[in-house]
Design a protein around this motif. Structure first.
Motif, PDB file in Angstrom:
ATOM      1  N   CYS A 260       0.832  -1.195   0.000  1.00  0.00           N
ATOM      2  CA  CYS A 260       0.000   0.000   0.000  1.00  0.00           C
ATOM      3  C   CYS A 260       0.870   1.250   0.000  1.00  0.00           C
ATOM      4  CB  CYS A 260      -0.920   0.032   1.222  1.00  0.00           C
ATOM      5  SG  CYS A 260      -2.014  -1.408   1.345  1.00  0.00           S
ATOM      6  N   SER A 261       0.381   2.309  -0.580  1.00  0.00           N
ATOM      7  CA  SER A 261       1.077   3.591  -0.548  1.00  0.00           C
ATOM      8  C   SER A 261       0.705   4.314   0.738  1.00  0.00           C
ATOM      9  CB  SER A 261       0.681   4.442  -1.762  1.00  0.00           C
ATOM     10  OG  SER A 261      -0.690   4.799  -1.679  1.00  0.00           O
ATOM     11  N   PHE A 262       1.428   5.382   1.026  1.00  0.00           N
ATOM     12  CA  PHE A 262       1.159   6.138   2.238  1.00  0.00           C
ATOM     13  C   PHE A 262      -0.204   6.825   2.188  1.00  0.00           C
ATOM     14  CE2 PHE A 262       5.830   6.003   2.575  1.00  0.00           C
ATOM     15  CZ  PHE A 262       5.920   5.491   3.849  1.00  0.00           C
TER      16      PHE A 262
ATOM     17  N   VAL B 276       9.075  -9.000   4.047  1.00  0.00           N
ATOM     18  CA  VAL B 276       9.219  -7.921   3.071  1.00  0.00           C
ATOM     19  C   VAL B 276      10.061  -6.789   3.662  1.00  0.00           C
ATOM     20  CG1 VAL B 276       7.118  -8.375   1.757  1.00  0.00           C
ATOM     21  CG2 VAL B 276       6.994  -6.999   3.829  1.00  0.00           C
ATOM     22  N   LEU B 277      10.638  -6.000   2.783  1.00  0.00           N
ATOM     23  CA  LEU B 277      11.389  -4.822   3.207  1.00  0.00           C
ATOM     24  C   LEU B 277      11.573  -3.889   2.030  1.00  0.00           C
ATOM     25  CD1 LEU B 277      15.216  -5.264   3.327  1.00  0.00           C
ATOM     26  CD2 LEU B 277      13.753  -7.090   2.436  1.00  0.00           C
ATOM     27  N   HIS B 278      11.940  -2.643   2.323  1.00  0.00           N
ATOM     28  CA  HIS B 278      12.268  -1.661   1.298  1.00  0.00           C
ATOM     29  C   HIS B 278      13.778  -1.412   1.317  1.00  0.00           C
ATOM     30  CE1 HIS B 278       7.931  -0.738   1.802  1.00  0.00           C
ATOM     31  NE2 HIS B 278       7.999  -0.428   0.516  1.00  0.00           N
TER      32      HIS B 278
ATOM     33  N   VAL C  39       9.030   1.531  -5.527  1.00  0.00           N
ATOM     34  CA  VAL C  39       8.063   2.382  -4.827  1.00  0.00           C
ATOM     35  C   VAL C  39       8.558   3.827  -4.946  1.00  0.00           C
ATOM     36  CG1 VAL C  39       6.868   2.855  -2.667  1.00  0.00           C
ATOM     37  CG2 VAL C  39       7.577   0.505  -3.220  1.00  0.00           C
ATOM     38  N   PRO C  40       7.908   4.646  -5.781  1.00  0.00           N
ATOM     39  CA  PRO C  40       8.379   6.029  -5.946  1.00  0.00           C
ATOM     40  C   PRO C  40       8.186   6.859  -4.675  1.00  0.00           C
ATOM     41  CG  PRO C  40       6.900   5.352  -7.726  1.00  0.00           C
ATOM     42  CD  PRO C  40       6.781   4.322  -6.653  1.00  0.00           C
TER      43      PRO C  40
ATOM     44  N   ALA D 158      12.467   3.536  -3.687  1.00  0.00           N
ATOM     45  CA  ALA D 158      12.923   2.306  -3.031  1.00  0.00           C
ATOM     46  C   ALA D 158      12.411   1.093  -3.797  1.00  0.00           C
ATOM     47  CB  ALA D 158      12.435   2.255  -1.588  1.00  0.00           C
ATOM     48  N   TYR D 159      13.149  -0.003  -3.663  1.00  0.00           N
ATOM     49  CA  TYR D 159      12.670  -1.295  -4.136  1.00  0.00           C
ATOM     50  C   TYR D 159      11.913  -1.983  -3.009  1.00  0.00           C
ATOM     51  CZ  TYR D 159      15.865  -1.036  -8.142  1.00  0.00           C
ATOM     52  OH  TYR D 159      16.508  -0.662  -9.296  1.00  0.00           O
ATOM     53  N   LEU D 160      10.835  -2.666  -3.362  1.00  0.00           N
ATOM     54  CA  LEU D 160      10.140  -3.534  -2.427  1.00  0.00           C
ATOM     55  C   LEU D 160      10.592  -4.962  -2.680  1.00  0.00           C
ATOM     56  CD1 LEU D 160       7.983  -3.984  -0.218  1.00  0.00           C
ATOM     57  CD2 LEU D 160       6.298  -4.250  -2.052  1.00  0.00           C
ATOM     58  N   LEU D 161      11.188  -5.603  -1.654  1.00  0.00           N
ATOM     59  CA  LEU D 161      11.704  -6.956  -1.771  1.00  0.00           C
ATOM     60  C   LEU D 161      10.866  -7.922  -0.950  1.00  0.00           C
ATOM     61  CD1 LEU D 161      14.116  -5.237  -2.791  1.00  0.00           C
ATOM     62  CD2 LEU D 161      15.635  -6.891  -1.702  1.00  0.00           C
ATOM     63  N   GLU D 162      10.865  -9.177  -1.376  1.00  0.00           N
ATOM     64  CA  GLU D 162      10.039 -10.206  -0.729  1.00  0.00           C
ATOM     65  C   GLU D 162      10.811 -11.505  -0.585  1.00  0.00           C
ATOM     66  OE1 GLU D 162       5.645 -11.679  -1.781  1.00  0.00           O
ATOM     67  OE2 GLU D 162       7.165 -12.567  -3.107  1.00  0.00           O
TER      68      GLU D 162
END
Length: 253
Positions: free
Chosen positions: A152-154, A208-210, A233-234, A245-249
Motif C-alpha cells: 500500500c502507498s502512504f 518484506v522490506l524496502h 516504490v516512488p 525504493a525497491y520492495l523486496l520479498e
C-alpha cells in the motif's frame, strides 16, 4: 647526504597515529570507532607495532616500505582474530533498547521516533541485538503486519470496517551491522533468525522490506539470500535522496 633514522619511540608514535587516522577515515562510523572499537584494536596491536619499529630501527631498513607491509599484516591479523570470536544474539528489551538506538543513529541516514523504539518491545515483534566480544555491533527490527500492507502507498487509508486479517507478513524495518564487522556473517545470521521466527508462525506468509534504489550492496546481499524484487516504490523516503525504493520479498509459504 647521510640520513638518520628517527628513534624507535618516535617512529612508533608517528606510525600509530597514522594508523588511527586511516582506521577512522576508512570507517564511516567515526564517533563509534573512536570511543568503542578503536581502543581495543590499539591495545592489541600496539605491542606488535612497537616491536616492528624497534627491529626496523636496528636493521636500518626503509620505514615507508616496511610500514605498508606491516599495515597489511596488521589488518590480516585483526580479521583472523575476529573470526575466532563468537557472535551472540539477544532479543531487544528495555535494557538493550538504548544500545539499539545508538547503533541506528550510526548505521542509518534516517532518525527513528520514540514510538518506533517503544514498538520494538511490543509482543509478537522480532528485534535482536548482535554482540561481538561484548560490543554491540548490529541490530535487526521487524514487525508483524497484515499481508499486503507493504504494497500500500502512504495515501492508502486503512479500512477499520474490514474483517480481521488472518494472514500476515513480517516487515523488516531495519537491519544493520557496523562496517568493521560486516565480513563475519552477522547479517546472514540475522536473516536466518528472522526467517526461523516467521516460519514458526503459520499465519506469516512472507518477509518484506524496502531498499533504497542506489544501495547496490544491500540489493546483492538480499538477492543472494533468497529475496526477490517486486517493484519500485516512488518517493518512499521523505527526507533522503534518492527517495525511491525497491520492495523486496522472501516467500515463506
Amino acid at each position: 647526504m647521510h640520513s638518520t633514522l628517527p628513534p624507535p619511540e618516535i617512529a612508533f608514535n608517528v606510525a600509530l597515529r597514522q594508523y588511527i587516522i586511516a582506521f577512522c577515515i576508512y570507517h564511516t562510523s567515526f564517533i563509534y570507532t573512536i570511543y568503542i572499537i578503536l581502543p581495543e584494536r590499539v591495545r592489541r596491536l600496539a605491542p606488535r607495532l612497537y616491536r616492528v619499529f624497534s627491529r626496523h630501527h636496528r636493521d636500518h631498513t626503509s620505514a615507508s616500505a616496511l610500514s605498508a607491509e606491516e599495515a597489511s599484516a596488521a589488518v590480516a591479523e585483526m580479521q583472523e582474530t575476529a573470526s575466532g570470536h563468537q557472535v551472540q544474539f539477544q532479543m531487544v528489551d528495555a535494557i538493550t533498547l538504548p544500545k539499539v538506538r545508538n547503533l541506528n543513529s550510526v548505521l542509518f541516514p534516517v532518525r527513528y521516533s520514540g514510538a518506533f523504539y517503544k514498538g520494538l518491545l511490543h509482543p509478537g515483534q522480532f528485534s535482536q541485538l548482535a554482540q561481538y566480544n561484548n560490543i554491540s555491533v548490529g541490530t535487526i527490527a521487524c514487525r508483524s503486519q497484515p499481508l499486503g500492507f507493504a504494497d500500500c502507498s502512504f495515501t492508502t487509508m486503512f479500512d477499520y470496517n474490514s474483517p480481521v486479517p488472518d494472514k500476515f507478513e513480517l516487515y523488516m524495518m531495519t537491519l544493520g551491522v557496523l562496517a568493521p564487522y560486516r565480513r563475519l556473517g552477522i547479517g546472514r545470521l540475522f536473516l536466518q533468525n528472522a526467517v526461523e521466527f516467521a516460519f514458526r508462525d503459520q499465519n506469516i506468509v512472507r518477509i518484506v522490506l524496502h531498499v533504497q534504489i542506489d544501495n547496490d550492496d544491500a540489493l546483492r546481499f538480499y538477492h543472494k539470500h533468497g529475496f526477490s524484487t517486486l517493484r519500485i516504490v516512488p518517493h518512499y523516503y521523505k527526507n533522503i535522496e534518492p527517495s525511491d525504493a525497491y520492495l523486496l520479498e522472501y516467500r515463506l509459504r
